[in-house]
Motif scaffolding. Structure first.
Motif, PDB file in Angstrom:
ATOM      1  N   LEU A   1       0.837  -1.198   0.000  1.00 33.30           N
ATOM      2  CA  LEU A   1       0.000   0.000   0.000  1.00 33.30           C
ATOM      3  C   LEU A   1       0.872   1.249   0.000  1.00 33.30           C
ATOM      4  CD1 LEU A   1      -3.032   0.783   0.130  1.00 33.30           C
ATOM      5  CD2 LEU A   1      -2.722   1.105   2.587  1.00 33.30           C
ATOM      6  N   PRO A   2       0.709   2.125  -0.994  1.00 32.03           N
ATOM      7  CA  PRO A   2       1.538   3.331  -1.033  1.00 32.03           C
ATOM      8  C   PRO A   2       1.095   4.342   0.024  1.00 32.03           C
ATOM      9  CG  PRO A   2      -0.057   3.392  -2.805  1.00 32.03           C
ATOM     10  CD  PRO A   2      -0.215   2.047  -2.136  1.00 32.03           C
ATOM     11  N   GLY A   3       1.996   5.273   0.336  1.00 31.82           N
ATOM     12  CA  GLY A   3       1.658   6.317   1.283  1.00 31.82           C
ATOM     13  C   GLY A   3       2.785   6.584   2.252  1.00 31.82           C
ATOM     14  N   ASP A   4       2.737   7.735   2.878  1.00 33.60           N
ATOM     15  CA  ASP A   4       3.754   8.154   3.838  1.00 33.60           C
ATOM     16  C   ASP A   4       3.118   8.222   5.215  1.00 33.60           C
ATOM     17  OD1 ASP A   4       5.809   9.210   5.270  1.00 33.60           O
ATOM     18  OD2 ASP A   4       5.913  11.123   4.185  1.00 33.60           O
ATOM     19  N   PRO A   5       3.518   7.347   6.155  1.00 28.18           N
ATOM     20  CA  PRO A   5       2.890   7.367   7.475  1.00 28.18           C
ATOM     21  C   PRO A   5       3.094   8.673   8.223  1.00 28.18           C
ATOM     22  CG  PRO A   5       4.815   5.915   7.439  1.00 28.18           C
ATOM     23  CD  PRO A   5       4.516   6.287   6.038  1.00 28.18           C
ATOM     24  N   VAL A   6       4.245   9.331   8.027  1.00 27.54           N
ATOM     25  CA  VAL A   6       4.485  10.606   8.703  1.00 27.54           C
ATOM     26  C   VAL A   6       3.518  11.666   8.192  1.00 27.54           C
ATOM     27  CG1 VAL A   6       6.165  12.452   9.062  1.00 27.54           C
ATOM     28  CG2 VAL A   6       6.897  10.067   9.178  1.00 27.54           C
ATOM     29  N   ARG A   7       3.246  11.651   6.886  1.00 22.23           N
ATOM     30  CA  ARG A   7       2.285  12.603   6.322  1.00 22.23           C
ATOM     31  C   ARG A   7       0.887  12.352   6.879  1.00 22.23           C
ATOM     32  NH1 ARG A   7       2.029  16.019   1.996  1.00 22.23           N
ATOM     33  NH2 ARG A   7      -0.023  16.303   1.041  1.00 22.23           N
TER      34      ARG A   7
ATOM     35  N   GLU B   1      13.700  16.185  12.505  1.00 23.81           N
ATOM     36  CA  GLU B   1      13.771  15.571  13.834  1.00 23.81           C
ATOM     37  C   GLU B   1      12.388  15.090  14.282  1.00 23.81           C
ATOM     38  OE1 GLU B   1      14.870  18.531  13.055  1.00 23.81           O
ATOM     39  OE2 GLU B   1      17.067  18.253  13.109  1.00 23.81           O
ATOM     40  N   GLY B   2      11.362  15.919  14.020  1.00 26.12           N
ATOM     41  CA  GLY B   2      10.004  15.512  14.388  1.00 26.12           C
ATOM     42  C   GLY B   2       9.535  14.302  13.610  1.00 26.12           C
ATOM     43  N   ALA B   3       9.858  14.253  12.303  1.00 25.39           N
ATOM     44  CA  ALA B   3       9.483  13.102  11.489  1.00 25.39           C
ATOM     45  C   ALA B   3      10.165  11.837  11.989  1.00 25.39           C
ATOM     46  CB  ALA B   3       9.844  13.361  10.023  1.00 25.39           C
ATOM     47  N   ALA B   4      11.454  11.965  12.352  1.00 31.20           N
ATOM     48  CA  ALA B   4      12.179  10.796  12.858  1.00 31.20           C
ATOM     49  C   ALA B   4      11.590  10.318  14.180  1.00 31.20           C
ATOM     50  CB  ALA B   4      13.655  11.138  13.023  1.00 31.20           C
ATOM     51  N   ALA B   5      11.161  11.263  15.026  1.00 32.10           N
ATOM     52  CA  ALA B   5      10.567  10.876  16.313  1.00 32.10           C
ATOM     53  C   ALA B   5       9.251  10.134  16.102  1.00 32.10           C
ATOM     54  CB  ALA B   5      10.351  12.118  17.177  1.00 32.10           C
ATOM     55  N   LEU B   6       8.444  10.601  15.141  1.00 33.54           N
ATOM     56  CA  LEU B   6       7.175   9.922  14.859  1.00 33.54           C
ATOM     57  C   LEU B   6       7.414   8.518  14.300  1.00 33.54           C
ATOM     58  CD1 LEU B   6       5.103  12.830  13.262  1.00 33.54           C
ATOM     59  CD2 LEU B   6       4.763  11.787  15.503  1.00 33.54           C
ATOM     60  N   GLU B   7       8.404   8.383  13.437  1.00 33.77           N
ATOM     61  CA  GLU B   7       8.708   7.064  12.886  1.00 33.77           C
ATOM     62  C   GLU B   7       9.187   6.106  13.966  1.00 33.77           C
ATOM     63  OE1 GLU B   7      11.510   7.673   9.777  1.00 33.77           O
ATOM     64  OE2 GLU B   7       9.976   8.174   8.286  1.00 33.77           O
ATOM     65  N   ARG B   8       9.989   6.604  14.925  1.00 40.50           N
ATOM     66  CA  ARG B   8      10.443   5.739  16.031  1.00 40.50           C
ATOM     67  C   ARG B   8       9.279   5.326  16.919  1.00 40.50           C
ATOM     68  NH1 ARG B   8      14.716   9.462  16.229  1.00 40.50           N
ATOM     69  NH2 ARG B   8      13.690  10.536  17.968  1.00 40.50           N
ATOM     70  N   GLU B   9       8.345   6.238  17.141  1.00 40.87           N
ATOM     71  CA  GLU B   9       7.208   5.933  18.024  1.00 40.87           C
ATOM     72  C   GLU B   9       6.373   4.783  17.487  1.00 40.87           C
ATOM     73  OE1 GLU B   9       3.186   8.111  19.816  1.00 40.87           O
ATOM     74  OE2 GLU B   9       4.674   9.272  18.692  1.00 40.87           O
ATOM     75  N   TYR B  10       6.174   4.751  16.172  1.00 44.32           N
ATOM     76  CA  TYR B  10       5.337   3.716  15.557  1.00 44.32           C
ATOM     77  C   TYR B  10       6.152   2.583  14.938  1.00 44.32           C
ATOM     78  CZ  TYR B  10       1.134   6.550  16.132  1.00 44.32           C
ATOM     79  OH  TYR B  10       0.075   7.250  16.657  1.00 44.32           O
ATOM     80  N   GLY B  11       7.470   2.660  15.055  1.00 44.06           N
ATOM     81  CA  GLY B  11       8.316   1.586  14.536  1.00 44.06           C
ATOM     82  C   GLY B  11       8.549   1.621  13.050  1.00 44.06           C
ATOM     83  N   PHE B  12       8.224   2.738  12.399  1.00 40.14           N
ATOM     84  CA  PHE B  12       8.420   2.817  10.957  1.00 40.14           C
ATOM     85  C   PHE B  12       9.883   3.011  10.575  1.00 40.14           C
ATOM     86  CE2 PHE B  12       3.900   4.224  11.244  1.00 40.14           C
ATOM     87  CZ  PHE B  12       3.353   3.174  10.518  1.00 40.14           C
ATOM     88  N   ASP B  13      10.741   3.306  11.566  1.00 41.86           N
ATOM     89  CA  ASP B  13      12.160   3.458  11.277  1.00 41.86           C
ATOM     90  C   ASP B  13      12.871   2.107  11.172  1.00 41.86           C
ATOM     91  OD1 ASP B  13      11.662   3.031  14.016  1.00 41.86           O
ATOM     92  OD2 ASP B  13      13.658   3.792  14.544  1.00 41.86           O
ATOM     93  N   LEU B  14      12.183   1.029  11.584  1.00 43.21           N
ATOM     94  CA  LEU B  14      12.782  -0.299  11.533  1.00 43.21           C
ATOM     95  C   LEU B  14      12.688  -0.870  10.120  1.00 43.21           C
ATOM     96  CD1 LEU B  14      11.154  -1.791  14.776  1.00 43.21           C
ATOM     97  CD2 LEU B  14      13.483  -0.891  14.544  1.00 43.21           C
ATOM     98  N   PRO B  15      13.586  -1.793   9.776  1.00 45.04           N
ATOM     99  CA  PRO B  15      13.413  -2.502   8.503  1.00 45.04           C
ATOM    100  C   PRO B  15      12.136  -3.334   8.531  1.00 45.04           C
ATOM    101  CG  PRO B  15      15.121  -3.527   9.824  1.00 45.04           C
ATOM    102  CD  PRO B  15      14.777  -2.240  10.520  1.00 45.04           C
ATOM    103  N   LEU B  16      11.719  -3.808   7.357  1.00 38.73           N
ATOM    104  CA  LEU B  16      10.453  -4.530   7.273  1.00 38.73           C
ATOM    105  C   LEU B  16      10.416  -5.731   8.204  1.00 38.73           C
ATOM    106  CD1 LEU B  16       9.530  -4.442   3.479  1.00 38.73           C
ATOM    107  CD2 LEU B  16       8.344  -3.356   5.388  1.00 38.73           C
ATOM    108  N   TRP B  17      11.552  -6.485   8.278  1.00 33.45           N
ATOM    109  CA  TRP B  17      11.567  -7.638   9.165  1.00 33.45           C
ATOM    110  C   TRP B  17      11.396  -7.215  10.624  1.00 33.45           C
ATOM    111  CZ3 TRP B  17      10.626 -12.510   9.064  1.00 33.45           C
ATOM    112  CH2 TRP B  17      11.030 -13.325  10.111  1.00 33.45           C
ATOM    113  N   GLY B  18      12.024  -6.099  10.989  1.00 32.63           N
ATOM    114  CA  GLY B  18      11.861  -5.598  12.348  1.00 32.63           C
ATOM    115  C   GLY B  18      10.444  -5.137  12.622  1.00 32.63           C
ATOM    116  N   GLN B  19       9.828  -4.493  11.630  1.00 30.00           N
ATOM    117  CA  GLN B  19       8.441  -4.070  11.795  1.00 30.00           C
ATOM    118  C   GLN B  19       7.519  -5.283  11.953  1.00 30.00           C
ATOM    119  OE1 GLN B  19       6.972  -1.077   9.026  1.00 30.00           O
ATOM    120  NE2 GLN B  19       9.066  -0.402   8.599  1.00 30.00           N
ATOM    121  N   PHE B  20       7.785  -6.330  11.180  1.00 27.18           N
ATOM    122  CA  PHE B  20       6.951  -7.530  11.267  1.00 27.18           C
ATOM    123  C   PHE B  20       7.113  -8.213  12.624  1.00 27.18           C
ATOM    124  CE2 PHE B  20       6.286 -12.132  10.323  1.00 27.18           C
ATOM    125  CZ  PHE B  20       4.925 -12.060  10.056  1.00 27.18           C
ATOM    126  N   THR B  21       8.355  -8.284  13.118  1.00 28.39           N
ATOM    127  CA  THR B  21       8.587  -8.878  14.436  1.00 28.39           C
ATOM    128  C   THR B  21       7.885  -8.068  15.523  1.00 28.39           C
ATOM    129  OG1 THR B  21      10.741  -9.682  13.662  1.00 28.39           O
ATOM    130  CG2 THR B  21      10.366  -9.642  16.031  1.00 28.39           C
TER     131      THR B  21
END
Length: 341
Positions: free
Chosen positions: A53-59, A70-90
């Motif tokens: 599914l396309p799209g930007d979770p931060v947007r 910095e704010g975008a990176a913080a939001l990605e860390r909060e929801y785990g979007f900064d992890l690789p796909l395998w890390g997100q799946f785990t």
């Protein structure tokens, strides 16, 4: 000379097929298959909404407002979007094991909480619609089969086929246009309805008329056609000729002998399709803005809200798997041929 007496041992009793061991194996096999299906649903839900599914979770989180790196990176860390796909799946599997479906990106509340809020309206709509569809389908199926070839049979079967093939959203829009504002076009109650139970119940029933009619119109035909086919086949059975030879009237033959045997495939079909009706209510709820899981799924797709999409997909798909399991187990209880296999 005395004749030798030959002792003849009685033959060993044949082990009945479909006994306790067979039942246990049958139940375990069906439950195991359901668990495998649920596992595949979990994997498929992650792949569909996190990979394809396309799209930007931060947007989505910021609703398009400007945000610093910095704010975008913080939001990605909060929801785990900064992890690789395998890390997100785990992370997703770990949360799921604890009953945590993550937080909605749009509503900023736990996904499980949002699904719980919308589950009641969906169960109400689907429950009432399915009950009416089953009763109407069985009644029409019985009547058309017993009067097969008549004008009533041709008319009822033709209408059922036409409604079954009609797109759900189109039928809902036609009803909205045809009623001309006689019934509410959306929602479940008016905001100014008094809070007492009777007023709320009447207002909810008023809002349910059009979505329920739409849901029934596209569902009842399946039950009618299956019941008609089963009863037509059953009417050629020899035991019905015996019943008539005993002097039973046609109504008694139909009620006591033909209909109970013809009900088996229809009852199984009801449970097989119940899960599909739950997931199929997305279109009806979207057309009539009915605040259930279907409308919630549509709202989640607009942004898109990945955790909420995963949660609703999991619930709707699990409903199909669970209802299929119930249908398989019920079939063994009702059909002696399955128990003997």
């Amino acid at each position: 000379m005395t004749d030798a007496l030959t002792t003849v041992e009685p033959p060993a009793a044949a082990t009945p097929r479909g006994g306790g061991g067979g039942t246990l194996r049958y139940v375990l096999s069906k439950v195991g298959a359901a668990l495998i299906s649920l596992g595949l649903i979990v994997v498929l839900g992650f792949v569909l909404f996190r990979v394809l599914l396309p799209g930007d979770p931060v947007r989505t989180l910021t609703r398009g407002a400007p945000v610093t790196p910095e704010g975008a990176a913080a939001l990605e860390r909060e929801y785990g979007f900064d992890l690789p796909l395998w890390g997100q799946f785990t992370r997703y599997l770990g949360n799921l094991a604890h009953g945590d479906l993550d937080r909605s990106l749009v509503f900023k509340v736990p996904v499980a909480q949002k699904i719980g809020e919308r589950l009641g309206p969906t169960l109400l709509l689907v429950g009432v619609g399915t009950l009416i569809a089953v009763v109407l389908g069985l009644w029409l199926g019985t009547r058309t089969a017993w009067r097969r070839g008549s004008r009533f049979d041709r008319t009822a079967t033709g209408i059922a086929l036409a409604l079954w093939s009609a797109p759900t959203f189109w039928l809902g829009l036609v009803l909205l246009t045809a009623t001309g504002g006689l019934f509410p076009s959306g929602g479940i109650t008016y905001p100014d309805t008094p809070p007492d139970f009777l007023s709320q119940a009447l207002d909810t029933a008023h809002h349910m008329v059009l979505p329920t009619i739409t849901l029934v119109a596209v569902v009842y035909a399946q039950y009618q056609l299956v019941m008609r086919s089963s009863l037509v086949e059953e009417m050629h059975a020899e035991h019905l000729l015996t019943a008539r030879a005993k002097g039973l009237r046609d109504d008694e033959v139909r009620r006591r002998h033909a209909v109970p045997n013809a009900l088996l495939p229809t009852v199984t079909l009801v449970f097989l399709h119940l899960g599909l009706v739950v997931s199929g209510a997305i279109t009806v709820e979207t057309v009539f803005s009915w605040p259930g899981l279907g409308l919630l799924t549509f709202e989640a797709l607009r942004f898109p809200d990945y955790p909420l999409l995963q949660g609703t997909f999991l619930v709707l798909a699990a409903a199909v798997v669970v209802m299929n399991l119930v249908a398989d187990l019920l079939l063994r209880v009702l059909d002696p041929r399955v128990r003997a296999s």
